[in-house]
Design a protein around this motif. Structure first.
Motif, mmCIF file in Angstrom:
data_model
loop_
_atom_site.group_PDB
_atom_site.id
_atom_site.type_symbol
_atom_site.label_atom_id
_atom_site.label_comp_id
_atom_site.label_asym_id
_atom_site.label_seq_id
_atom_site.Cartn_x
_atom_site.Cartn_y
_atom_site.Cartn_z
ATOM 1 N N MET A 19 -0.004 6.892 1.006
ATOM 2 C CA MET A 19 1.187 6.577 1.805
ATOM 3 C C MET A 19 0.939 6.828 3.285
ATOM 4 N N LEU A 20 0.245 7.915 3.602
ATOM 5 C CA LEU A 20 -0.055 8.221 4.999
ATOM 6 C C LEU A 20 -0.983 7.161 5.610
ATOM 7 N N ILE A 21 -1.917 6.644 4.820
ATOM 8 C CA ILE A 21 -2.805 5.582 5.300
ATOM 9 C C ILE A 21 -2.007 4.328 5.631
ATOM 10 N N ALA A 22 -1.046 3.991 4.765
ATOM 11 C CA ALA A 22 -0.194 2.824 5.029
ATOM 12 C C ALA A 22 0.608 3.015 6.310
ATOM 13 N N LEU A 23 1.158 4.191 6.498
ATOM 14 C CA LEU A 23 1.932 4.468 7.707
ATOM 15 C C LEU A 23 1.052 4.400 8.954
ATOM 16 N N ALA A 24 -0.181 4.885 8.842
ATOM 17 C CA ALA A 24 -1.093 4.867 9.985
ATOM 18 C C ALA A 24 -1.444 3.441 10.408
ATOM 19 N N ASN A 25 -1.371 2.490 9.477
ATOM 20 C CA ASN A 25 -1.694 1.088 9.782
ATOM 21 C C ASN A 25 -0.451 0.222 9.962
ATOM 22 N N SER A 26 0.722 0.837 9.984
ATOM 23 C CA SER A 26 1.969 0.072 10.052
ATOM 24 C C SER A 26 2.175 -0.627 11.393
ATOM 25 N N ARG A 27 1.366 -0.265 12.405
ATOM 26 C CA ARG A 27 1.452 -0.919 13.710
ATOM 27 C C ARG A 27 0.146 -1.642 14.074
ATOM 28 N N THR A 58 0.833 -1.201 0.000
ATOM 29 C CA THR A 58 0.000 0.000 0.000
ATOM 30 C C THR A 58 0.869 1.252 0.000
ATOM 31 N N PHE A 59 1.929 1.243 0.800
ATOM 32 C CA PHE A 59 2.847 2.387 0.811
ATOM 33 C C PHE A 59 3.510 2.554 -0.561
ATOM 34 N N GLY A 60 3.977 1.442 -1.140
ATOM 35 C CA GLY A 60 4.596 1.507 -2.460
ATOM 36 C C GLY A 60 3.629 1.993 -3.521
ATOM 37 N N LEU A 61 2.371 1.610 -3.387
ATOM 38 C CA LEU A 61 1.330 2.046 -4.321
ATOM 39 C C LEU A 61 1.180 3.566 -4.286
ATOM 40 N N GLY A 62 1.168 4.133 -3.072
ATOM 41 C CA GLY A 62 1.045 5.579 -2.940
ATOM 42 C C GLY A 62 2.227 6.312 -3.545
ATOM 43 N N LEU A 63 3.432 5.785 -3.322
ATOM 44 C CA LEU A 63 4.630 6.416 -3.866
ATOM 45 C C LEU A 63 4.610 6.432 -5.395
ATOM 46 N N LEU A 64 4.229 5.322 -5.993
ATOM 47 C CA LEU A 64 4.160 5.252 -7.453
ATOM 48 C C LEU A 64 3.061 6.160 -7.999
ATOM 49 N N TYR A 65 2.016 6.325 -7.231
ATOM 50 C CA TYR A 65 0.921 7.208 -7.618
ATOM 51 C C TYR A 65 1.400 8.657 -7.691
ATOM 52 N N VAL A 66 2.225 9.052 -6.716
ATOM 53 C CA VAL A 66 2.808 10.394 -6.729
ATOM 54 C C VAL A 66 3.671 10.580 -7.973
ATOM 55 N N LEU A 67 4.487 9.582 -8.292
ATOM 56 C CA LEU A 67 5.360 9.665 -9.466
ATOM 57 C C LEU A 67 4.545 9.757 -10.757
ATOM 58 N N THR A 68 3.422 9.042 -10.798
ATOM 59 C CA THR A 68 2.553 9.112 -11.976
ATOM 60 C C THR A 68 1.989 10.518 -12.152
ATOM 61 N N GLY A 69 1.593 11.131 -11.048
ATOM 62 C CA GLY A 69 1.056 12.484 -11.117
ATOM 63 C C GLY A 69 2.086 13.504 -11.541
ATOM 64 N N ALA A 70 3.370 13.231 -11.236
ATOM 65 C CA ALA A 70 4.427 14.185 -11.562
ATOM 66 C C ALA A 70 5.011 13.967 -12.957
ATOM 67 N N SER A 71 4.643 12.883 -13.624
ATOM 68 C CA SER A 71 5.239 12.536 -14.916
ATOM 69 C C SER A 71 4.630 13.351 -16.061
ATOM 70 N N PHE A 72 5.470 13.667 -17.039
ATOM 71 C CA PHE A 72 5.008 14.375 -18.240
ATOM 72 C C PHE A 72 5.351 13.600 -19.511
ATOM 73 N N HIS A 73 5.639 12.307 -19.364
ATOM 74 C CA HIS A 73 6.007 11.487 -20.518
ATOM 75 C C HIS A 73 5.158 10.225 -20.533
ATOM 76 N N LEU A 74 4.604 9.888 -21.677
ATOM 77 C CA LEU A 74 3.684 8.759 -21.799
ATOM 78 C C LEU A 74 4.336 7.447 -21.366
ATOM 79 N N ILE A 75 5.529 7.160 -21.865
ATOM 80 C CA ILE A 75 6.173 5.875 -21.570
ATOM 81 C C ILE A 75 6.559 5.787 -20.103
ATOM 82 N N ALA A 76 7.077 6.883 -19.524
ATOM 83 C CA ALA A 76 7.422 6.880 -18.100
ATOM 84 C C ALA A 76 6.180 6.633 -17.259
ATOM 85 N N SER A 77 5.072 7.307 -17.615
ATOM 86 C CA SER A 77 3.825 7.117 -16.884
ATOM 87 C C SER A 77 3.331 5.680 -17.010
#
Length: 424
Positions: free
Chosen positions: A397-405, A303-322
């Protein structure tokens, strides 16, 4: 720490492997036609809506219109799944969608299609989904033993995740070369085949002879879930993840492709196929591995990794990178979804499966219509879709951290968990 841990596997059901389970094989075959058939329709409807109106608010409403009836009727679908033959429910759902597509084909062929037609179709598809999903999710554990569920769910996910690959590939290509009529004809044929395949299941599943009224049975499902602390924890987590993830992703990808990357339907095909390839890879991984030793830990990490990749997708400006980011997200979603569903199925009495799975889907997806509406409204107000997606990724990512314990989720083990272990 390794993300995917394993334990001794039992892939036999009374000496018979899953692939020799005739009923499960037909269920799997039905899913292989039904899910891609739906995605062929979906990509055709999405691009058709983008083509007949420049108002992106209506595009968002296409998703909202499907999600509201699905949400409102899911619990009723769960009661139906527990009271009647699940095979019949699946057949009627697929055949109904095929008939709706036949009407849509006529509208496109006669050039009378309008925005409101697509929105009404989305509503009717949502109603059909509300009955098919609980029946499908509760029929799988009915046909399999508990130690086969991770593999069985993985195979079902493989069938369903063929849809983001085959669906867009067929749909996007046919939009370019054959037009929208060809797209919807292919979808129609696939759903008809799916409905006929499901009829081949010969399980003698007796209709429930309950003396209780449907509302009383529905109440029993809610009470059962409220007593199960594991289910409550997962529901709350899924509720907020879906709010920040589902709406921006579903609405955002086609808009990014058309407005940011200035691409055509083939660009959308690349993005959708990337998501499907990633999800299929994740399903194959879990289908070929032994049961996860600590599925809750895998769920939180991914779940944490999913959030991180989601941020990268939002910041991308290239079709192949996205597309690469989206593919990895698809992989991660399977390492979240399959352990989650398997945990729930193992923790639920079989007579309650339809209601529990429908209540879970209702509660966990309860904010998705709101997510669609908020995303559409923000876009209409001029907020960049990439900012919306990046913000959603941070929240996941914050949701994953909140459930990490969270000890109930982290401490779950397939080998030791009993159906009542988490019931207080």
């Amino acid at each position: 720490m390794s993300t995917v841990e394993s334990m001794p596997d039992n892939n036999q059901k009374d000496g018979t492997s899953i692939k020799r389970n005739r009923n499960f094989v037909f269920l799997l075959m039905g899913a292989f036609f039904s899910a891609p058939g739906y995605y062929v329709y979906l990509i055709g409807a999405e691009w058709l809506m983008l083509s007949i109106t420049d108002d992106r608010f209506f595009f968002g409403m296409l998703f909202f219109a499907a999600s509201v009836p699905r949400l409102l009727l899911l619990t009723s679908g769960g009661v139906i799944a527990d009271r009647f033959n699940k095979r019949t429910v699946l057949f009627l759902s697929d055949m109904t969608r095929a008939l709706l597509l036949f009407i849509l084909i006529l509208l496109v062929w006669t050039d009378t299609i309008a925005v409101w037609h697509l929105i009404v179709m989305a509503v009717l598809f949502g109603i059909s989904d509300a009955f098919s999903h609980p029946a499908m999710n509760s029929l799988t554990p009915t046909l399999l033993e508990e130690n086969q569920l991770q593999r069985g769910n993985s195979l079902m996910q493989m069938a369903q995740q063929i849809s983001p690959i085959l669906g867009p590939a067929l749909g996007g290509s046919m939009i370019v070369f054959l037009g929208f009529t060809g797209v919807f004809i292919v979808s129609f044929v696939m759903l008809v085949i799916a409905s006929l395949t499901v009829l081949q299941i010969t399980i003698t599943e007796n209709e429930a002879k309950s003396s209780k009224k449907p509302l009383e049975e529905l109440k029993d499902g809610f009470v059962y879930m409220m007593k199960n602390k594991l289910l409550l924890n997962i529901m709350v987590m899924a509720l907020f993840i879906n709010f920040f993830f589902s709406g921006p992703l579903s609405i955002g990808i086609p808009i990014i492709v058309k407005d940011i990357f200035e691409s055509n339907a083939l660009g959308l095909t690349i993005m959708e196929c990337a998501l499907g390839i990633g999800a299929l890879s994740g399903a194959i991984l879990l289908a070929t591995r032994k049961n996860l030793k600590r599925p809750g830990l895998v769920l939180i990490q991914c779940t944490f990794g999913l959030g991180l990749l989601y941020v990268l997708t939002g910041a991308s400006f290239h079709l192949i990178a996205s597309a690469c980011f989206v593919a990895t997200m698809g992989f991660m979603t399977q390492l979240v979804n399959i352990p989650l569903v398997t945990m729930l199925q193992q923790s639920t009495e079989k007579k309650m499966l339809g209601r529990v799975m429908s209540v879970l889907m209702t509660v966990s997806t309860g904010l998705i219509p709101v997510s669609y509406a908020v995303t559409s409204s923000l876009i209409a107000m001029g907020v960049n879709i990439q900012y919306i997606i990046a913000t959603g990724g941070i929240m996941v990512m914050l949701i994953a951290l909140a459930n990490s314990r969270n000890k109930r989720i982290l401490g779950y083990q397939f080998s030791k968990q009993e159906a009542s272990a988490e019931v207080s």
